[in-house]
Design a protein around this motif. Structure first.
Motif, mmCIF file in Angstrom:
data_model
loop_
_atom_site.group_PDB
_atom_site.id
_atom_site.type_symbol
_atom_site.label_atom_id
_atom_site.label_comp_id
_atom_site.label_asym_id
_atom_site.label_seq_id
_atom_site.Cartn_x
_atom_site.Cartn_y
_atom_site.Cartn_z
ATOM 1 N N ASP A 35 0.857 -1.173 0.000
ATOM 2 C CA ASP A 35 0.000 0.000 0.000
ATOM 3 C C ASP A 35 0.900 1.231 0.000
ATOM 4 O O ASP A 35 2.128 1.122 -0.137
ATOM 5 N N LYS A 56 -3.513 -3.692 -3.025
ATOM 6 C CA LYS A 56 -4.250 -2.640 -3.716
ATOM 7 C C LYS A 56 -3.266 -1.656 -4.361
ATOM 8 O O LYS A 56 -2.672 -0.824 -3.692
ATOM 9 N N SER A 58 -3.079 1.233 -6.131
ATOM 10 C CA SER A 58 -3.809 2.434 -6.534
ATOM 11 C C SER A 58 -2.877 3.413 -7.246
ATOM 12 O O SER A 58 -1.659 3.187 -7.355
ATOM 13 N N ASP A 59 -3.449 4.534 -7.701
ATOM 14 C CA ASP A 59 -2.628 5.551 -8.356
ATOM 15 C C ASP A 59 -1.599 6.134 -7.390
ATOM 16 O O ASP A 59 -0.469 6.444 -7.781
ATOM 17 N N ASN A 82 -7.187 -5.374 -9.091
ATOM 18 C CA ASN A 82 -6.635 -4.623 -7.964
ATOM 19 C C ASN A 82 -5.540 -3.647 -8.367
ATOM 20 O O ASN A 82 -4.915 -3.035 -7.508
ATOM 21 N N ASN A 84 -4.442 -0.268 -10.770
ATOM 22 C CA ASN A 84 -4.853 0.853 -11.610
ATOM 23 C C ASN A 84 -3.970 0.835 -12.858
ATOM 24 O O ASN A 84 -2.869 1.391 -12.870
#
Length: 332
Positions: A35, A56, A58-59, A82, A84
């Motif tokens: 993360d 995860k 993410s951006d 999961n 981006n």
């Protein structure tokens, strides 16, 4: 060349260390999920991160990876919901996966769940251990002649279809494109509304915007009363609270899940000494006709070996050539 692993279990280390003998990467293992905070643990000179289903990406995580100079996100799984993907592309980070490792492993686990729920072997085992040899409450039904509905006929779905045809079942399937090989074996491709009328429904489709909560209050009402539902794909395919409602009314008579929408807070951990605050999973576990396994369908020696080989080979090819021989494994 250095690879940082996240969400690492002991079996991951064993499998990858054994396979890495042929590659010679420097492998750094972290048992925490990836993360925005744990990404800060990545050491200088790390070429790739290797992640699993509940990390995860993410951006914001991708921004940290880019700052750290990471060039590759290597998924050691087939699903990529999961990650981006667009953010990775914009950051110039390549993303690869393991599109096929052992489809039979997941398909066989789905069948094991069907047999266990039907014939109640888990309950019989516990009874006999307590010297209770009564058959009361253990009645099942013949699989032979039943209609099996399969949603998604990729590699895993195809393996599952073959097994169920071997049981003498009628197999109907839904997919965007009918598979000619499966049709030749006897699988009938029908609209989703017809497939949902099967005696047993098994989900083998990917999770995306179109399939999120594919099983919801509306589609559950389309099913015949007493249906068995099996999910070994992704937890987000099922609206958990709608399924709980269907179990309470008897619309669903059996539920087998190896995946769960909020599993990242639970699965792959020993929580035997903890209080689980997720009311939905607690409610599901209270039903006598529900079988839950903790994302273990992939977990065979053959699958782990193939995952390690494909993952390390993907990283090696991308670092040396910037591309892969198997383009299905390359997402960005």
């Amino acid at each position: 060349m250095k690879i940082a692993f996240f969400s690492t279990q002991l079996y991951d280390k064993t499998s990858f260390d054994h396979t890495n003998a042929a590659y010679g990467f420097e492998l750094v293992y972290n048992d925490m999920p990836l993360d925005e905070q744990t990404a800060q643990l990545i050491r200088p000179g790390t070429d790739a991160v290797c992640v699993f289903v509940n990390d995860k990406i993410s951006d914001k995580v991708i921004a940290v990876l880019a700052e750290k100079g990471v060039k590759i996100i290597a998924l050691r799984c087939a699903g990529f919901n999961n990650v981006n993907i667009e953010a990775a592309k914009n950051a110039g980070i390549q993303v690869c996966r393991v599109p096929s490792y052992s489809p039979e492993a997941v398909a066989e686990h789905a069948v094991a769940m069907i047999l266990t729920l039907n014939r109640k072997t888990h309950k019989a085992y516990s009874r006999v251990r307590e010297q209770n040899f009564s058959l009361n409450g253990l009645m099942g039904f013949n699989l032979h002649g039943k209609t099996i509905g399969v949603v998604g006929t990729g590699n895993i779905g195809k393996a599952f279809c073959r097994i169920m045809l071997g049981f003498g079942c009628r197999v109907v399937a839904f997919d965007l494109v009918a598979n000619k090989e499966m049709e030749a074996l006897g699988v009938e491709y029908l609209p989703l509304i017809e497939v949902l009328k099967a005696d047993i429904i098994s989900l083998h489709c990917p999770l995306n915007e179109q399939t999120h909560h594919l099983i919801n209050a509306y589609t559950l009402d389309m099913m015949k009363k007493g249906t068995m539902l099996i999910n070994t794909s992704r937890g987000g395919l099922i609206d958990t609270r709608a399924v709980i409602g269907a179990l309470k009314t008897g619309q669903l008579s059996y539920l087998g899940i190896d995946v769960y929408e909020q599993e990242e807070k639970l699965f792959f951990r020993d929580l035997s000494g903890s209080i689980i605050t997720d009311d939905d999973i607690q409610r599901l576990m209270s039903f006598p006709n529900v079988l839950i396994t903790a994302h273990q369908a992939f977990f065979t020696a053959e699958a782990l070996s193939q995952i390690a080989i494909t993952t390390l080979n993907n990283v090696q090819q991308l670092i040396k050539n910037g591309k892969l021989d198997t383009q299905a494994a390359l997402l960005v």
